[in-house]
Motif scaffolding. Structure first.
Motif, mmCIF file in Angstrom:
data_model
loop_
_atom_site.group_PDB
_atom_site.id
_atom_site.type_symbol
_atom_site.label_atom_id
_atom_site.label_comp_id
_atom_site.label_asym_id
_atom_site.label_seq_id
_atom_site.Cartn_x
_atom_site.Cartn_y
_atom_site.Cartn_z
ATOM 1 N N TYR A 278 0.810 -1.216 0.000
ATOM 2 C CA TYR A 278 0.000 0.000 0.000
ATOM 3 C C TYR A 278 0.853 1.282 0.000
ATOM 4 O O TYR A 278 0.345 2.374 0.243
ATOM 5 N N ASN A 279 2.139 1.107 -0.251
ATOM 6 C CA ASN A 279 3.031 2.249 -0.480
ATOM 7 C C ASN A 279 3.071 3.218 0.711
ATOM 8 O O ASN A 279 3.240 4.440 0.528
ATOM 9 N N VAL A 280 2.917 2.691 1.918
ATOM 10 C CA VAL A 280 2.805 3.595 3.063
ATOM 11 C C VAL A 280 4.127 4.301 3.375
ATOM 12 O O VAL A 280 4.123 5.419 3.908
ATOM 13 N N LYS A 281 5.243 3.681 3.037
ATOM 14 C CA LYS A 281 6.532 4.348 3.271
ATOM 15 C C LYS A 281 6.578 5.683 2.531
ATOM 16 O O LYS A 281 6.953 6.712 3.111
ATOM 17 N N ASN A 282 6.182 5.685 1.266
ATOM 18 C CA ASN A 282 6.193 6.931 0.491
ATOM 19 C C ASN A 282 5.193 7.942 1.026
ATOM 20 O O ASN A 282 5.441 9.156 1.010
#
Length: 324
Positions: A278-282
């Motif tokens: 879910y691309n939460v780091k970005n």
């Protein structure tokens, strides 16, 4: 050697010349141990930079700056007990090297020593500095309690998490900058602006810390990665993943965080897989950048020389791009 390097050298020399030993040795040895480790010395550095920013004498600010460093290390000692953390700065934590009872008492002693240092500052501002340190000490404890509460709460919101890290981390950065301004005799408007700079920088710093805890190299970061996942900490990454996840992934993530605390490599990897999906780091990096940019806006509003403000901008940029 840069201005920051010179200031950090002065801080290290001052601390190296302090005697933290006493009797019983079991009480004081952990204090000596943790304060000799060095670390980033970020908080006293910010304190002295703020003092110089407003034309103050950094020698007058050294004792308040070091009191903030002792206070910060007290919070780390107690934090490591609660997290049962084995490593800090690449070395054994006080809790792990001795035991939780000794770590508790040594931490308490560090808090008292921090207050004693403040009382040794010049009388014209010692009361104001002491009041600020007392205020931030209460706020940090409030933040720590919220952090503990979140472990058993299923309804933690993103806003609640941001308020928790404001209290647990950001307020101390704001306060050390304000203390430097107080010592320099800055007016209330500038004290508020430099405090706000510290708050927003602190929020960016903690979000960066949350990312590094998941995605850094342990040999660089200085402590085990995946610690927040192991401890079921509801960080912004976790909460954002819950918000974005499908029902199946959401239930899987919730179940992973119901597992007992303790290092479990399969669990850590499973959580990271969901974060990556879910691309939460970005997403968290983008939020971190927003707070960082807000901090620079606060700094721009400060009435001080551009040369001195540039030193703080450069140091903020260093903190923003750090990898440990």
């Amino acid at each position: 050697m840069t201005k920051v390097d010179k200031i950090q050298s002065l801080i290290n020399d001052f601390i190296d010349n302090q005697n933290f030993m006493g009797e019983p040795s079991e009480l004081y040895a952990p204090i000596e141990y943790i304060l000799r480790q060095g670390g980033k010395r970020m908080r006293p550095t910010l304190c002295l930079l703020a003092c110089e920013l407003f034309g103050g004498n950094i020698e007058d600010c050294m004792i308040p700056a070091v009191s903030a460093e002792i206070f910060h290390n007290f919070t780390l000692v107690h934090d490591d007990i609660m997290d049962q953390a084995p490593l800090r700065r690449g070395m054994e934590t006080v809790y792990h090297k001795w035991n939780s009872d000794i770590a508790l008492l040594s931490g308490d002693t560090m808090l008292i020593k921090a207050f004693q240092y403040v009382l040794a500052t010049k009388k014209e501002y010692s009361h104001e500095v002491f009041a600020e340190l007392c205020k931030v000490a209460l706020e940090v404890c409030e933040g720590q309690q919220y952090d503990l509460n979140f472990e058993t709460q299923d309804d933690v919101t993103l806003d609640a998490y941001l308020e928790m890290i404001r209290l647990k981390t950001a307020v101390l950065l704001g306060s050390v900058l304000k203390i430097g301004a107080i010592v320099a005799g800055a007016n209330d408007k500038n004290q508020k602006a430099i405090y706000d700079f510290g708050i927003n920088l602190g929020l960016a710093f903690q979000l960066q810390d949350d990312i590094l805890d998941c995605y850094s190299d342990v040999n660089v970061f200085g402590k085990m990665t995946g610690g927040d996942i192991s401890d079921n900490k509801k960080t912004y990454l976790y909460l954002k993943a819950l918000e974005l996840a499908s029902e199946d992934d959401r239930n899987h993530l919730l179940n992973l965080f119901k597992m007992p605390k303790g290092r479990n490599e399969k669990k850590i990897q499973a959580v990271l897989n969901i974060y990556d999906k879910y691309n939460v780091k970005n997403i968290v990096e983008k939020l971190m950048t927003e707070y960082y940019e807000k901090s620079l806006q606060d700094l721009n509003s400060v009435e001080a020389s551009e040369e001195n403000k540039e030193i703080l901008r450069d140091y903020a940029a260093y903190l923003y791009t750090r990898n440990k």
